[in-house]
Design an enzyme around this catalytic site. Structure first.
Site, PDB file in Angstrom:
ATOM      1  N   TYR A 238      26.367  40.497  39.030  1.00  0.00           N
ATOM      2  CA  TYR A 238      25.240  39.571  38.915  1.00  0.00           C
ATOM      3  C   TYR A 238      23.901  40.306  38.978  1.00  0.00           C
ATOM      4  O   TYR A 238      22.909  39.840  38.449  1.00  0.00           O
ATOM      5  CB  TYR A 238      25.268  38.537  40.051  1.00  0.00           C
ATOM      6  CG  TYR A 238      26.165  37.349  39.830  1.00  0.00           C
ATOM      7  CD1 TYR A 238      27.500  37.504  39.511  1.00  0.00           C
ATOM      8  CD2 TYR A 238      25.669  36.061  39.965  1.00  0.00           C
ATOM      9  CE1 TYR A 238      28.330  36.414  39.330  1.00  0.00           C
ATOM     10  CE2 TYR A 238      26.498  34.959  39.792  1.00  0.00           C
ATOM     11  CZ  TYR A 238      27.823  35.142  39.478  1.00  0.00           C
ATOM     12  OH  TYR A 238      28.634  34.055  39.310  1.00  0.00           O
ATOM     13  N   LYS A 288      40.096  43.843  42.461  1.00  0.00           N
ATOM     14  CA  LYS A 288      40.849  44.277  41.278  1.00  0.00           C
ATOM     15  C   LYS A 288      40.968  45.797  41.378  1.00  0.00           C
ATOM     16  O   LYS A 288      40.518  46.547  40.499  1.00  0.00           O
ATOM     17  CB  LYS A 288      40.092  43.808  40.016  1.00  0.00           C
ATOM     18  CG  LYS A 288      40.846  43.969  38.717  1.00  0.00           C
ATOM     19  CD  LYS A 288      42.004  42.994  38.555  1.00  0.00           C
ATOM     20  CE  LYS A 288      42.787  43.305  37.292  1.00  0.00           C
ATOM     21  NZ  LYS A 288      44.087  42.614  37.228  1.00  0.00           N
ATOM     22  N   ASP A 320      43.573  38.299  40.095  1.00  0.00           N
ATOM     23  CA  ASP A 320      44.372  37.471  39.182  1.00  0.00           C
ATOM     24  C   ASP A 320      45.534  36.825  39.936  1.00  0.00           C
ATOM     25  O   ASP A 320      45.823  35.637  39.780  1.00  0.00           O
ATOM     26  CB  ASP A 320      44.869  38.290  37.972  1.00  0.00           C
ATOM     27  CG  ASP A 320      45.488  39.637  38.358  1.00  0.00           C
ATOM     28  OD1 ASP A 320      45.350  40.046  39.530  1.00  0.00           O
ATOM     29  OD2 ASP A 320      46.104  40.273  37.487  1.00  0.00           O
ATOM     30  N   ASP A 344      32.739  33.566  42.956  1.00  0.00           N
ATOM     31  CA  ASP A 344      32.259  32.436  42.150  1.00  0.00           C
ATOM     32  C   ASP A 344      33.448  31.728  41.502  1.00  0.00           C
ATOM     33  O   ASP A 344      33.576  30.511  41.553  1.00  0.00           O
ATOM     34  CB  ASP A 344      31.296  32.966  41.077  1.00  0.00           C
ATOM     35  CG  ASP A 344      30.791  31.858  40.161  1.00  0.00           C
ATOM     36  OD1 ASP A 344      30.461  30.780  40.683  1.00  0.00           O
ATOM     37  OD2 ASP A 344      30.747  32.074  38.937  1.00  0.00           O
ATOM     38  N   ASP A 348      35.418  27.913  42.734  1.00  0.00           N
ATOM     39  CA  ASP A 348      35.540  26.704  41.897  1.00  0.00           C
ATOM     40  C   ASP A 348      36.989  26.226  41.887  1.00  0.00           C
ATOM     41  O   ASP A 348      37.270  25.034  42.001  1.00  0.00           O
ATOM     42  CB  ASP A 348      35.112  27.004  40.447  1.00  0.00           C
ATOM     43  CG  ASP A 348      33.673  26.570  40.173  1.00  0.00           C
ATOM     44  OD1 ASP A 348      32.858  26.676  41.104  1.00  0.00           O
ATOM     45  OD2 ASP A 348      33.375  26.132  39.039  1.00  0.00           O
TER      46      ASP A 348
HETATM   47  C1  IPM Z   1      27.516  29.014  41.963  1.00  0.00           C
HETATM   48  C2  IPM Z   1      27.014  28.927  40.566  1.00  0.00           C
HETATM   49  C3  IPM Z   1      26.007  30.046  40.335  1.00  0.00           C
HETATM   50  C4  IPM Z   1      26.711  31.347  40.545  1.00  0.00           C
HETATM   51  C5  IPM Z   1      25.332  30.001  38.962  1.00  0.00           C
HETATM   52  C6  IPM Z   1      24.618  28.684  38.749  1.00  0.00           C
HETATM   53  C7  IPM Z   1      24.404  31.143  38.756  1.00  0.00           C
HETATM   54  O1  IPM Z   1      28.067  28.977  39.676  1.00  0.00           O
HETATM   55  O2  IPM Z   1      26.694  28.953  42.900  1.00  0.00           O
HETATM   56  O3  IPM Z   1      28.720  29.122  42.149  1.00  0.00           O
HETATM   57  O4  IPM Z   1      27.422  31.827  39.656  1.00  0.00           O
HETATM   58  O5  IPM Z   1      26.571  31.904  41.624  1.00  0.00           O
HETATM   59 MG    MG Z   2      29.975  28.858  40.605  1.00  0.00          MG
END
Ligand code: IPM
Ligand code: MG
Length: 453
Positions: A238, A288, A320, A344, A348
């Site tokens: 990032y 990884k 993975d 990240d 999710d």
């Molecule tokens: C999160 C989001 C952010 C990230 C984006 C919006 C830049 O996906 O906070 O998980 O990748 O950190």
């Molecule tokens: Mg995210």
């Protein structure tokens, strides 16, 4: 002062926020008409923060030790980590606090959830006698529209001057065509880096009431889902170099680099171990290492730390495989520590198995107690303005702020318990709706949570 635990540090001077009388905060302003017409429905979310006649709260919080030898000013800090250094129940001290909160309303459907969250914070302030001052700060799409920059310096300064920052979510189709540096998301990354928030804590815990909303088989859910992802937040790909250039043959090539230095790994690795020590003492480093040099360096640093935490059952897993294990048997995880991008992605996935991403809050902290609190979901442009977005993740993020940045454990419990009761009553939003439950909109869900506090 710095020898005491962070949750007992005195409130910052309210100066930058108090010098002149400011208009009522946005969420209160929007309700003024309603408040006039149906006061019964809108219990005075008092003008407290701005009532100059009220005796100002003392600069130093009044701390009344409950028992002898528990002087908060002389007690040494237990840990450098504000995330895990919360006030244990038996040591809790009644303190009336005054806090400055920078509020980033965010884009698309985000202002709808932030509005409900501030109503909840106001209710907590009223109930426990605290005062929260809100200062709006623009970041993301809103800042691009206002200033042509996703995070102008003056807006970052507002966040740095506050005791903590509450954020909804940023981004949306309107700003999608912009170059990388000018996108709303870049504002978020600059905010995290500008505030030095290297440690992102994302809990993946299933509310039992939401088990039917989980896409996993009931027998997998029944084994339990309760783990935390400790995500490194201001390093890695990032923040590496991003470049797109044209080769001699006319073809374009792009490069994103993923740098990590030892101190960056060590400080987040330590948070991983410390967090595990406060939980079931299991830590899994996700990487990884079969491909990446950065991952191999992570492992080397983690092995050094491991020697300091012999009580922790430490393991390593390729990312993975981790993605697969999270859906196959999430009960195996207690604490996962991982680099920025893997965190990240895995977070999710982890949120979804708990029923809905609309329920998962997060905290981002650095070395002090000032943090950034945001739901892990995005700005949901597709449902903006429809009053159907789930405000719970944002409301739970505010609870995390109270717990981790302000040391208000009881107040945080009050919010989390209220959410629990609402779920018990079968109240849901569209994202986690199941059969036999009642589907509420965003405002109605805010009302329902407020009613339980
Ligand atoms: C999160 C989001 C952010 C990230 C984006 C919006 C830049 O996906 O906070 O998980 O990748 O950190
Ligand atoms: Mg995210």
């Amino acid at each position: 002062i710095r020898n005491t635990p962070p949750y007992l540090w005195p409130a910052r001077s309210a100066k930058p926020f108090d010098q002149k009388k400011k208009p009522a905060p946005r969420h209160q302003r929007e309700n003024q008409l309603k408040e006039k017409t149906s006061p019964a429905l809108w219990p005075a979310r008092s003008a407290k923060p701005f009532d100059r006649k009220r005796k100002p709260a003392p600069r130093y919080q009044r701390a009344i030790p409950l028992k002898e030898n528990s002087n908060p000013r002389t007690r040494p800090p237990k840990s450098k980590d504000p995330v895990i250094n919360r006030c244990p129940i038996e040591e809790r001290i009644p303190i009336i606090m005054e806090k400055n909160i920078a509020v980033i309303w965010g884009d698309c459907s985000s202002p709808e959830i932030v509005k409900q969250t501030l109503r909840v914070l106001d209710k907590v302030a009223e109930k426990y006698g605290h005062t929260f001052h809100y200062t709006d700060a623009a970041m993301g799409g809103e800042a691009i529209d206002k200033y042509g920059d996703p995070l102008p310096r003056h807006e970052l300064d507002k966040c740095l001057a506050a005791d903590s920052v509450l954020l909804g979510a940023v981004g949306g189709p309107k700003w999608e065509g912009l170059p990388g540096e000018q996108r709303p998301e870049k504002g978020l990354l600059r905010l995290r880096a500008g505030m030095g928030l290297y440690s992102n804590n994302r809990p993946a815990k299933i509310w039992p009431q939401l088990a039917p909303a989980s896409p996993l088989k009931p027998e997998i859910v029944a084994k339990g889902i309760d783990f935390i992802i400790v995500r490194e937040l201001i390093g890695g790909v990032y923040f590496g170099k991003h470049e797109t250039y044209t080769l001699e043959n006319g073809e374009k090539q792009a490069v994103d680099s993923m740098p990590y230095s030892e101190h960056e790994i060590e400080r987040i690795g330590r948070i991983g171990f410390e967090t595990a020590m406060k939980r079931r003492r299991k830590l899994c480093c996700v990487d990884k290492a079969n491909v990446l040099d950065t991952s191999r360096l992570w492992r080397a640093v983690m092995h050094r730390l491991q020697a300091e935490y012999p009580e922790v059952e430490y393991s390593e897993m390729f990312v993975d495989n981790c993605a697969m294990q999270v859906v196959k048997d999430p009960s195996q995880f207690d604490v996962i520590v991982t680099e920025n991008m893997f965190g990240d992605i895995i977070s999710d996935e982890a949120s979804m198995i708990t029923g809905s991403i609309g329920m998962i809050p997060s905290s981002s902290l650095g070395d002090g107690t000032r943090g950034l609190y945001e739901p892990i979901h995005g700005s949901a442009p597709d449902i903006a303005g429809k009053d159907i977005v789930n405000p719970t993740a944002c409301i739970l993020s505010a609870a995390m702020m109270l717990r981790y940045s302000f040391g208000m454990a009881e107040e945080a419990d009050a919010i989390e318990n209220a959410v629990n009761k609402v779920l018990d009553k079968g109240l849901r939003t569209a994202d986690n709706m199941s059969e036999g439950c009642t589907c509420l909109g965003c405002t109605a869900m805010g009302d329902a949570i407020l009613a339980e506090i």
